[in-house]
Design an enzyme around this catalytic site. Structure first.
Site, PDB file in Angstrom:
ATOM      1  N   ARG A  74       0.839  -1.201   0.000  1.00 33.82           N
ATOM      2  CA  ARG A  74       0.000   0.000   0.000  1.00 33.82           C
ATOM      3  C   ARG A  74       0.874   1.252   0.000  1.00 33.82           C
ATOM      4  NH1 ARG A  74      -5.104   0.931  -1.243  1.00 33.82           N
ATOM      5  NH2 ARG A  74      -5.744  -0.877   0.034  1.00 33.82           N
ATOM      6  N   ARG A  96       0.991  -6.134 -10.129  1.00 33.23           N
ATOM      7  CA  ARG A  96       1.527  -5.592  -8.880  1.00 33.23           C
ATOM      8  C   ARG A  96       1.756  -6.654  -7.810  1.00 33.23           C
ATOM      9  NH1 ARG A  96      -2.934  -2.527  -5.382  1.00 33.23           N
ATOM     10  NH2 ARG A  96      -4.656  -3.997  -5.521  1.00 33.23           N
ATOM     11  N   HIS A 170      -0.464   4.315 -10.126  1.00 39.67           N
ATOM     12  CA  HIS A 170      -1.319   4.688  -8.990  1.00 39.67           C
ATOM     13  C   HIS A 170      -0.502   5.469  -7.946  1.00 39.67           C
ATOM     14  CE1 HIS A 170      -4.331   4.318  -5.871  1.00 39.67           C
ATOM     15  NE2 HIS A 170      -5.023   3.388  -6.491  1.00 39.67           N
ATOM     16  N   ASP A 215     -13.131   9.509  -5.318  1.00 43.96           N
ATOM     17  CA  ASP A 215     -12.718   8.534  -6.327  1.00 43.96           C
ATOM     18  C   ASP A 215     -13.276   9.011  -7.669  1.00 43.96           C
ATOM     19  OD1 ASP A 215     -11.872   6.379  -7.763  1.00 43.96           O
ATOM     20  OD2 ASP A 215     -12.882   4.862  -6.535  1.00 43.96           O
ATOM     21  N   GLU A 274      -3.214   9.810 -10.460  1.00 42.49           N
ATOM     22  CA  GLU A 274      -2.797   8.652 -11.237  1.00 42.49           C
ATOM     23  C   GLU A 274      -2.859   8.918 -12.743  1.00 42.49           C
ATOM     24  OE1 GLU A 274      -5.050   5.222  -9.897  1.00 42.49           O
ATOM     25  OE2 GLU A 274      -5.606   6.343  -8.081  1.00 42.49           O
TER      26      GLU A 274
END
Length: 302
Positions: A74, A96, A170, A215, A274
């Site tokens: 994270r 990832r 990201h 978001d 991002e």
């Protein structure tokens, strides 16, 4: 990632400024250069630390994240590929959570690619189709992640094969206080994924401030976004390349409390800006790879 990653035992020396070390279960490429300190996990080719000399770290990394095999880290700059979001499992793609190969280390400088002629370290990592990837996705592929690490940080993702995909870099930017941050250079139209709403249009000059869970997928963004951080006393620029979208994300207080790898107040310490290619697919064809890139730099004091 603990700050003492830079003093952890060296497993292998890769160059004058570059070493391979280990954090938890994960091997990490560590750069200690007069111009920059940086670290990239081999799992996910994930940049988890970038700090130009004389500056505070630019990227946020959760103090509660686990450095475990097969588990996403994270923070930093996760590479979301070959899908973004919940289009498949695992969320944000398998790139990832699989190990990449370190293909090249170049410590001879990168000229203007690193910004104003600064010296830099260049690293190239590669992920190829394998039995592990085919468990998630049937395609043959080769995807490279190239990093130029100096006073600026450049990341380029290149996907080769015959397929369509979506992707995002990201980027978690470390900030002093989320409530004081404003991000600009996003354009007007956006999809609000919190409200599950159709495209909205905001004044392109206003940017966005953060007052709860955020978001958004901005579908007509500028080529450059800026995060002004008065509490952190700086402005960080994200220059997007090969993108169709810019995603801005922060979990807000309520969602953060439900996330084991984000401290309860950790959401106040970062904002994600991002570089993304999600509203339309990235198209890779034989001889014509698809590319997505981002360049980060500190442009001024806030």
């Amino acid at each position: 990632m603990p700050e003492d990653v830079f003093v952890l035992p060296v497993d292998r020396r890769l160059g004058a400024y570059t070493t391979l070390r280990r954090v938890g279960a994960l091997p990490v490429v560590v750069v200690t250069h007069p111009r920059v300190r940086a670290a990239i996990t081999l799992q996910g080719a994930q940049l988890v630390h970038w700090q130009p000399a004389g500056e505070e770290p630019v990227l946020w990394l959760s103090e509660t994240t686990a450095f475990e095999e097969g588990r996403a880290v994270r923070g930093g700059v996760p590479i979301c590929w070959p899908w973004f979001g919940a289009a498949g499992r695992p969320a944000h793609g398998f790139a990832r959570v699989l190990p990449w190969e370190l293909l090249d280390v170049d410590e001879n400088g990168a000229g203007d690619e690193a910004g104003s002629g600064d010296e830099a370290v260049r690293l190239t990592l590669v992920l190829r189709a394998s039995e592990a990837s085919r468990a998630y996705w049937p395609h043959e592929f080769e995807v490279s992640a190239r990093f130029v690490l100096g006073r600026e940080c450049r990341i380029e993702l290149e996907a080769r094969g015959d397929f369509e995909s979506t992707a995002a870099l990201h980027t978690y930017l470390r900030v002093g206080d989320l409530e004081e941050v404003r991000v600009t250079g996003l354009g007007g139209p956006y999809v609000d994924k919190v409200l599950d709403a159709p495209v909205h249009t905001a004044p392109a000059t206003d940017g966005i401030a953060f007052r709860g869970r955020t978001d958004r997928v901005y579908t007509s963004p500028d080529d450059v976004s800026r995060a002004a951080d008065p509490a952190g006393k700086r402005v960080v620029e994200v220059r997007h390349e090969g993108h169709t979208d810019v995603v801005v994300w922060n979990p807000g207080a309520d969602l953060a409390r439900s996330m084991a790898d984000v401290p309860d107040d950790g959401y106040r310490e970062f904002v994600c800006v991002e570089s993304a290619h999600v509203s339309r697919p990235l198209v890779s064809r034989p001889g014509t790879p698809a590319r997505l890139g981002a360049t980060l730099r500190i442009v001024s004091d806030a």
